[in-house]
Design an enzyme around this catalytic site. Structure first.
Site, PDB file in Angstrom:
ATOM      1  N   TYR A  36       0.819  -1.208   0.000  1.00  0.00           N
ATOM      2  CA  TYR A  36       0.000   0.000   0.000  1.00  0.00           C
ATOM      3  C   TYR A  36       0.850   1.254   0.000  1.00  0.00           C
ATOM      4  CZ  TYR A  36       0.773   0.994   5.008  1.00  0.00           C
ATOM      5  OH  TYR A  36       1.335   1.318   6.213  1.00  0.00           O
ATOM      6  N   ARG A  55       8.465   4.180  -4.425  1.00  0.00           N
ATOM      7  CA  ARG A  55       8.424   3.266  -3.279  1.00  0.00           C
ATOM      8  C   ARG A  55       7.413   2.153  -3.524  1.00  0.00           C
ATOM      9  NH1 ARG A  55       7.310   5.678   2.647  1.00  0.00           N
ATOM     10  NH2 ARG A  55       5.215   5.902   1.810  1.00  0.00           N
ATOM     11  N   LYS A 152       6.357  -1.876   1.974  1.00  0.00           N
ATOM     12  CA  LYS A 152       5.201  -1.234   2.620  1.00  0.00           C
ATOM     13  C   LYS A 152       4.009  -2.169   2.448  1.00  0.00           C
ATOM     14  CE  LYS A 152       3.098   3.335   3.159  1.00  0.00           C
ATOM     15  NZ  LYS A 152       3.199   3.403   4.621  1.00  0.00           N
ATOM     16  N   GLU A 184      12.906   2.298  13.797  1.00  0.00           N
ATOM     17  CA  GLU A 184      11.939   3.338  13.427  1.00  0.00           C
ATOM     18  C   GLU A 184      10.828   3.367  14.459  1.00  0.00           C
ATOM     19  OE1 GLU A 184      10.073   2.385   9.622  1.00  0.00           O
ATOM     20  OE2 GLU A 184       9.999   0.258  10.130  1.00  0.00           O
TER      21      GLU A 184
HETATM   22  N1  PMP Z   1       7.848   3.616   8.991  1.00  0.00           N
HETATM   23  C1  PMP Z   1       6.687   2.936   9.047  1.00  0.00           C
HETATM   24  C2  PMP Z   1       6.668   1.566   9.624  1.00  0.00           C
HETATM   25  C3  PMP Z   1       5.506   3.536   8.559  1.00  0.00           C
HETATM   26  O1  PMP Z   1       4.339   2.854   8.597  1.00  0.00           O
HETATM   27  C4  PMP Z   1       5.546   4.858   8.054  1.00  0.00           C
HETATM   28  C5  PMP Z   1       4.292   5.537   7.576  1.00  0.00           C
HETATM   29  N2  PMP Z   1       3.710   4.873   6.529  1.00  0.00           N
HETATM   30  C6  PMP Z   1       6.784   5.521   8.016  1.00  0.00           C
HETATM   31  C7  PMP Z   1       7.918   4.867   8.500  1.00  0.00           C
HETATM   32  C8  PMP Z   1       6.901   6.929   7.475  1.00  0.00           C
HETATM   33  O2  PMP Z   1       6.720   6.971   6.080  1.00  0.00           O
HETATM   34  P1  PMP Z   1       6.135   8.275   5.371  1.00  0.00           P
HETATM   35  O3  PMP Z   1       7.011   9.415   5.797  1.00  0.00           O
HETATM   36  O4  PMP Z   1       6.259   7.982   3.918  1.00  0.00           O
HETATM   37  O5  PMP Z   1       4.729   8.441   5.829  1.00  0.00           O
END
Ligand code: PMP
Length: 292
Positions: A36, A55, A152, A184
């Site tokens: 997604y 991505r 993702k 993260e």
């Molecule tokens: N890490 C994880 C596990 C996430 O789910 C997200 C948000 N989707 C992010 C990092 C940050 O990604 P983004 O800045 O593209 O929203």
């Protein structure tokens, strides 16, 4: 989309969300065999559309699922969706699963169905700067996820469980730590500030390459703020002047308490204020259509 139409896209058609249904044999439902994206929209302009589509392509490549659309087709779907939903200052969610197969079988070689392609627009309230500057509290938790966190995927059970640990501890979020190394957040990337230098863990299989992470790095580079992408030890969290968690919907959230102790001064720090201000400027330019 309060009081607004909720028209979604499913496999080539637009329909009210109540009419959009998917087979119980869909591998997204049975196995979480799907990927997604979430793309913020400011005004009518999509934030970093190229980065999001790249991505998406990487996620699809990693699970060997052909991309059902080229970039122009995706763009056309997003434009139609925004038009049909009067969408402004919102986000686009899209999901591609491997589709419904005749048998429940892990193998992807059984006669293949076509992928299920779903997209919708949802309301996001951009975080109010005063609320954001109040900061959030977090705990550190053991990152027990797999070695493919760069995909993702909608298989988010581990993230749900980790977020639950944060809820149980009455804090907003958790910072994930694998063998003493910070990876993260449950749905965000992590930065620290130490002696005016930004540090964030490097891309790889242990974390999602966040688009907001990219943007923060770009802002730092364009404004002579030192930034290091390197392994971040858990101990460095406890000695940090500032900690931030970044994501499309949360933007740049300062963590002011970690494991019950104040981070730095216990308030959103000066570097956060500086970078957040630059981020707000970028958003405004995007809203006006002056940047991509
Ligand atoms: N890490 C994880 C596990 C996430 O789910 C997200 C948000 N989707 C992010 C990092 C940050 O990604 P983004 O800045 O593209 O929203």
């Amino acid at each position: 989309m309060d009081n607004k139409p909720n028209i979604v896209y499913l496999n080539g058609q637009y329909m009210p969300v109540e009419k959009a249904t998917v087979s119980v044999m869909d591998r997204g439902f049975l196995f979480g065999d799907s990927v997604y994206e979430v793309i913020p929209v400011f005004g009518k302009n999509l934030l970093r559309i190229d980065g999001h589509l790249l991505r998406l392509q990487n996620s699809l490549n990693r699970i060997s699922l052909p991309n059902p659309h080229d970039d122009d087709e995706w763009q056309a779907i997003f434009t139609d969706l925004l038009e049909k939903n009067n969408g402004e200052d919102c986000a686009i969610y899209l999901q591609i699963s491997r589709g419904a197969y005749a048998k429940r079988d892990l193998s992807v070689k059984t006669p293949a169905g076509r992928p299920t392609v779903f997209a919708m627009v949802f309301q996001v309230t951009p975080p109010d700067i005063d609320v954001l500057s109040a900061g959030i509290s977090a705990i550190t938790v053991d990152d027990f996820r797999w070695n493919a966190c760069d995909i993702k995927t909608t298989s988010l059970l581990a993230n749900v469980m980790l977020r639950q640990q944060a809820s149980d501890a009455n804090v907003e979020d958790a910072i994930l730590v694998k063998n003493g190394i910070v990876t993260e957040g449950t749905a965000s990337n992590v930065f620290i500030v130490k002696n005016s230098v930004l540090v964030t863990p490097p891309m790889g299989r242990l974390l999602l390459p966040g688009i907001t992470r990219d943007l923060v790095i770009e802002i730092a580079n364009n404004n002579a703020i030192l930034i290091e992408e390197r392994e971040l030890k858990e101990a460095e969290l406890y000695a940090a002047d500032e900690i931030w968690m970044t994501s499309s919907t949360r933007e740049i959230a300062p963590v002011i308490r970690l494991n019950g102790k104040a981070v730095g001064s216990g308030k959103a720090g000066p570097m956060w204020k500086r970078v957040m201000d630059l981020y707000q400027q970028y958003k405004q330019q995007l809203r006006n259509g002056d940047v991509k």
